[in-house]
Design a protein around this motif. Sequence first.
Motif, PDB file in Angstrom:
ATOM      1  N   ALA A 183       9.123  69.091  -1.752  1.00  0.00           N
ATOM      2  CA  ALA A 183       8.049  69.755  -1.009  1.00  0.00           C
ATOM      3  C   ALA A 183       8.586  70.363   0.277  1.00  0.00           C
ATOM      4  N   LEU A 198      10.388  73.662  -0.541  1.00  0.00           N
ATOM      5  CA  LEU A 198       9.473  74.772  -0.810  1.00  0.00           C
ATOM      6  C   LEU A 198       8.768  75.232   0.466  1.00  0.00           C
ATOM      7  N   THR A 199       8.420  74.294   1.323  1.00  0.00           N
ATOM      8  CA  THR A 199       7.779  74.666   2.591  1.00  0.00           C
ATOM      9  C   THR A 199       8.713  75.524   3.434  1.00  0.00           C
ATOM     10  N   ARG A 219       9.117  79.058   1.924  1.00  0.00           N
ATOM     11  CA  ARG A 219       7.965  79.934   2.143  1.00  0.00           C
ATOM     12  C   ARG A 219       7.909  80.469   3.570  1.00  0.00           C
ATOM     13  N   LEU A 268       5.570  75.253  -8.741  1.00  0.00           N
ATOM     14  CA  LEU A 268       4.998  73.921  -8.926  1.00  0.00           C
ATOM     15  C   LEU A 268       5.344  73.313 -10.272  1.00  0.00           C
ATOM     16  N   PHE A 319       4.383  64.461  -4.036  1.00  0.00           N
ATOM     17  CA  PHE A 319       4.773  65.862  -3.895  1.00  0.00           C
ATOM     18  C   PHE A 319       3.563  66.722  -3.532  1.00  0.00           C
ATOM     19  N   ARG A 320       2.468  66.508  -4.232  1.00  0.00           N
ATOM     20  CA  ARG A 320       1.267  67.315  -3.967  1.00  0.00           C
ATOM     21  C   ARG A 320       0.738  67.072  -2.562  1.00  0.00           C
ATOM     22  N   LEU A 365       3.186  68.795  -0.011  1.00  0.00           N
ATOM     23  CA  LEU A 365       3.182  70.249  -0.058  1.00  0.00           C
ATOM     24  C   LEU A 365       1.823  70.836   0.302  1.00  0.00           C
ATOM     25  N   PRO A 421      -0.841  72.101  -1.729  1.00  0.00           N
ATOM     26  CA  PRO A 421      -1.419  73.288  -2.358  1.00  0.00           C
ATOM     27  C   PRO A 421      -2.920  73.114  -2.557  1.00  0.00           C
ATOM     28  N   TRP A 439      -2.610  74.549  -7.615  1.00  0.00           N
ATOM     29  CA  TRP A 439      -2.124  73.433  -8.428  1.00  0.00           C
ATOM     30  C   TRP A 439      -2.467  73.648  -9.908  1.00  0.00           C
TER      31      TRP A 439
END
Length: 312
Positions: free
Chosen positions: A143, A146-147, A150, A247, A262-263, A266, A268, A273
């Motif tokens: 996570a 990916l953060t 982005r 994802l 993870f969710r 992160l 989303p 999702w």
Amino acid sequence: MVRTARRTQWAEDREPPLASTSDRPAIDTPLVRRLVDSQFPQWAGLPLERLAQAGSDHVIHRLGRELSVRLPRYAGAIGQARKELTWLPRLAPHLPLAVPEPVAVGEPGLGYPWPWAVTRWLDGEPATVEALGDSEETAVALAGFLTALRRFEPGGLPLTPDIDRTADSLHGRDRATRAAIAALDGVFDAGALTKVWDAALEAPAWDRPPVWVHGDFHTGNLLTRDGRLSAVIDFGGFGLGDPACDLMIAHTLLSAGSRAAFREALGPDDATWTRGRGWALATGLNAYSFYGATDPRIAAQTTRQIHAALVG
């Protein structure tokens, strides 16, 4: 074990997995030796060894102790060498995990038709579900990657067409995915698969500015060292698009508990999702359809991925 930018190609579909071999140039170690020696004589004395497992996008050789040579197998992969040379040196300082370090791009020659790449060798072990699937530490690290991705600011570098992924959508995969669901009825629960797929298509689309995505963020593109996540490789799909595509890692690598971590890390929204589940389902079905009957390893990986997408 030491490993470079090895690719397990089953999650990517920039080319149909079973493209005609007539469209692929013959690539052997003597050819790679001649290409390296003629274009980069400074490395002519280094030993060259072909990697047995290198995915279906590239033929990969280790060059000496510090380098690897990657030659695209088919036309759909030929832009990756220059793309990574342009973007990864700018991207790497902003990321919490290592990424490939491009060194040079070779030119077509000696009968080989496309650009090819030389990169720094990355030490590491292939990430596996057995080693990392239950790890909440890994989930949070993914996570965090990916953060950071982005939030990348390219600093005025022109946004060329090869990084535009805004046209990629689940709707473009609808026909192939429904065909795979029908063909695999009996292997998987077609009704349950259809329900998840319909929900992904009905989820609200990404309506904010596109964000930076890896584009092929699955277990085969992760490396570990000393039992911990260490690197993310293969940025051929890197670009600006819907973050839902990344994802799929929640369903290719993580278990139920680490997936929840993870969710949470992160953050989303529900629609993203749900679309992410759709990406995992579509890519898993695509790969199982082409490889499930002939490659037990891919069959096991994609079966797990499909079931994880069903669970959510």
